[in-house]
Design a protein around this motif. Structure first.
Motif, PDB file in Angstrom:
ATOM      1  N   ARG A   1      59.185  44.140  -5.622  1.00  0.00           N
ATOM      2  CA  ARG A   1      58.902  43.406  -4.394  1.00  0.00           C
ATOM      3  C   ARG A   1      59.058  41.896  -4.621  1.00  0.00           C
ATOM      4  N   HIS A   2      59.544  41.196  -3.590  1.00  0.00           N
ATOM      5  CA  HIS A   2      59.674  39.745  -3.667  1.00  0.00           C
ATOM      6  C   HIS A   2      59.676  39.154  -2.271  1.00  0.00           C
TER       7      HIS A   2
ATOM      8  N   ASN B   1      70.931  35.142  -3.456  1.00  0.00           N
ATOM      9  CA  ASN B   1      71.225  36.450  -2.879  1.00  0.00           C
ATOM     10  C   ASN B   1      69.918  37.238  -2.865  1.00  0.00           C
ATOM     11  N   TYR B   2      69.222  37.233  -1.709  1.00  0.00           N
ATOM     12  CA  TYR B   2      67.879  37.803  -1.645  1.00  0.00           C
ATOM     13  C   TYR B   2      67.876  39.330  -1.722  1.00  0.00           C
ATOM     14  N   VAL B   3      69.036  39.968  -1.609  1.00  0.00           N
ATOM     15  CA  VAL B   3      69.090  41.423  -1.705  1.00  0.00           C
ATOM     16  C   VAL B   3      68.695  41.880  -3.109  1.00  0.00           C
TER      17      VAL B   3
ATOM     18  N   SER C   1      78.428  36.299  -0.808  1.00  0.00           N
ATOM     19  CA  SER C   1      77.493  37.419  -0.707  1.00  0.00           C
ATOM     20  C   SER C   1      76.796  37.458   0.646  1.00  0.00           C
ATOM     21  N   GLY C   2      77.281  36.649   1.598  1.00  0.00           N
ATOM     22  CA  GLY C   2      76.682  36.600   2.921  1.00  0.00           C
ATOM     23  C   GLY C   2      75.783  35.401   3.107  1.00  0.00           C
ATOM     24  N   ILE C   3      76.188  34.243   2.536  1.00  0.00           N
ATOM     25  CA  ILE C   3      75.339  33.045   2.572  1.00  0.00           C
ATOM     26  C   ILE C   3      75.339  32.380   3.946  1.00  0.00           C
TER      27      ILE C   3
END
Length: 489
Positions: free
Chosen positions: A129-130, A159-161, A272-274
């Motif tokens: 978890r984060h 990249n929060y994924v 990466s979808g920034i």
């Protein structure tokens, strides 16, 4: 000798005390423990997550740091680390940041960073978890002089994924260098930006222009155009060329207001979808509609959103929204939604909201989707209120009908205590293998004081997509006990 130094020593002590008094400390923390099961779990698992953010300010200088930790009995999920650190100098006309920071260019077409308060991510693959955020690690510099504003960004978006258990070289593969400038004159603003992006797979140069302003006090507008100019001509708008166009108008006059937005996005997902250009989809607060929010496809999407509202003399209000999103990935599809909401106060003290929604969503294979809801906030006395709401949703898929139901009954006391019972049912074939699934949970929240509160959940909670501030993420189903403590200091 000592007699001569004592006045200087006294002055030094006074200055030091004065600086300490001028300094300001602040911060916030969140701690959450879970005992229960996520999807695919057979036995109960106990986990603990904590995040503490500290801020220090002294005159024009600010510094901040964020500690995050997670404990789980699962191998490879536990961590404890300094996740963010920032040093800032802010004094007109300068604003400098080094470390982790949040910056967005325009409306997010080139790069968008954000932090969703209170949202904690967990993925079934990593089971770690984060906190839900996309910060940039690097340098940010702003300069303002009269109507001119310039901004320089050099860094690496997160990249929060991917979870914090992985290294920086994995979570920050994208690198950017961007320069943005705008000029304001007579309530009008024009701007331009250039950004260089690269990672291990690709690289590109992007150019963007913006224009916004007010006309006559009642009308405002905003436009944004961006394009990948690496090897492409500015006049080329063929299918392979990455570009973004967004435009919006807002009109308000007395009790009436209307907004209209248009989008045309093609092959415009960076790294990466920034980047996240405006989605132009209404973000609903109801459970059945928030889970059904259309997720933007920047690789190919065009459409519009129109929203109008009117406030009646008795302060009741009516809101209408219409959204269209067209995607063409070899086969053209269209998401359409019509939404109507009416808010009013009954007997001068009870708040009531009704909504109705009709949509067709090919991405979720939902045809003729009908959603309705009734929210009632009953003032029982000066201190107590009864909160009830019911939501219903029905749609067809492959010649079969499916339904979602949500029933909530709650009681609140001043701003101190809120308790609610949440019951949901669904026979959606995408989430239920056979028959109908039932979720039942209890939520309790107690405000200890102005800075501290404790929340408790017990039972079974339905997960699914959740959208907040234009960003959508996945929430996992949970069965068990969850306790969260939030502090502000």
């Amino acid at each position: 000798m000592n007699t001569r130094l004592s006045p200087l020593f006294t002055v030094f002590i006074c200055l030091a005390i004065n600086n300490v008094l001028l300094a300001q400390f602040s911060g916030n923390s969140i701690a959450e423990t879970q005992l229960g099961q996520l999807p695919n779990d057979v036995n109960n698992i106990a986990t603990f997550y904590a995040r503490t953010a500290l801020n220090y300010r002294l005159k024009s200088f600010r510094s901040s740091g964020t500690l995050e930790q997670f404990y789980s009995p699962r191998d490879g999920s536990t961590y404890f680390r300094l996740s963010q650190m920032t040093l800032q100098y802010k004094k007109r006309p300068f604003d400098l940041k080094i470390g982790n920071f949040y910056e967005t260019i325009g409306r997010g077409s080139l790069v968008r960073s954000f932090e969703i308060p209170g949202a904690i991510l967990e993925d079934l693959s990593y089971r770690s978890r984060h906190y839900f955020n996309r910060n940039i690690l690097g340098l940010s510099a702003k300069y303002r002089y009269k109507g001119l504003t310039t901004k320089l960004i050099v860094g690496s978006p997160l990249n929060y994924v991917l979870p914090p258990t992985l290294g920086r070289e994995v979570r920050r593969t994208d690198k950017i260098a961007a320069l943005y400038a705008d000029y304001n004159f007579k309530q009008q603003t024009v701007g331009a930006a250039f950004m260089r992006h690269f990672n291990d797979i690709a690289q590109g140069n992007y150019f963007m222009t913006t224009a916004s302003g007010n006309i006559g006090g009642s009308l405002s507008y905003y436009t944004e155009f961006a394009k990948n100019v690496s090897g492409y001509d500015l006049s080329d708008f063929s299918r392979a060329v990455p570009y973004v166009f967004y435009g919006g108008l807002n009109f308000a006059a007395g009790s009436f207001g209307i907004s209209a937005e248009y989008k045309n996005y093609n092959n415009f997902s960076i790294g990466s979808g920034i980047n996240e250009p405006p989605a132009l989809v209404k973000e609903h607060t109801s459970r059945v509609l928030n889970r059904s929010t259309h997720v933007l496809q920047p690789l190919n999407e065009s459409g519009y959103q129109i929203e109008a509202f009117y406030t009646f003399p008795n302060l009741s209000s009516l809101t209408f929204n219409n959204t269209l999103a067209i995607n063409d990935f070899g086969n053209k599809t269209a998401f359409r939604e019509y939404y109507l909401e009416y808010d009013f106060t009954a007997v001068e003290k009870h708040d009531v909201k009704l909504f109705a929604d009709y949509a067709n969503d090919p991405f979720k294979s939902q045809k003729n989707r009908i959603s309705t809801g009734l929210y009632m906030d009953w003032k029982l006395s000066e201190n107590y209120a009864l909160n009830t709401n019911y939501e219903f949703q029905r749609f067809s898929r492959e010649e079969q009908n499916f339904e979602n139901h949500v029933l909530v009954a709650g009681l609140s006391y001043k701003l101190k205590f809120v308790g609610s019972l949440v019951a949901e049912t669904s026979n959606d074939s995408f989430i239920v293998d056979d028959g109908t699934k039932f979720w039942l949970g209890v939520n309790l929240k107690y405000q200890l004081n102005r800075s501290h509160n404790i929340q408790l959940f017990a039972g079974e909670r339905r997960g699914g997509p959740a959208c907040n501030a234009g960003v959508c993420y996945e929430v996992l189903d949970f069965k068990g006990l969850e306790i969260r403590l939030t502090n502000r200091f």
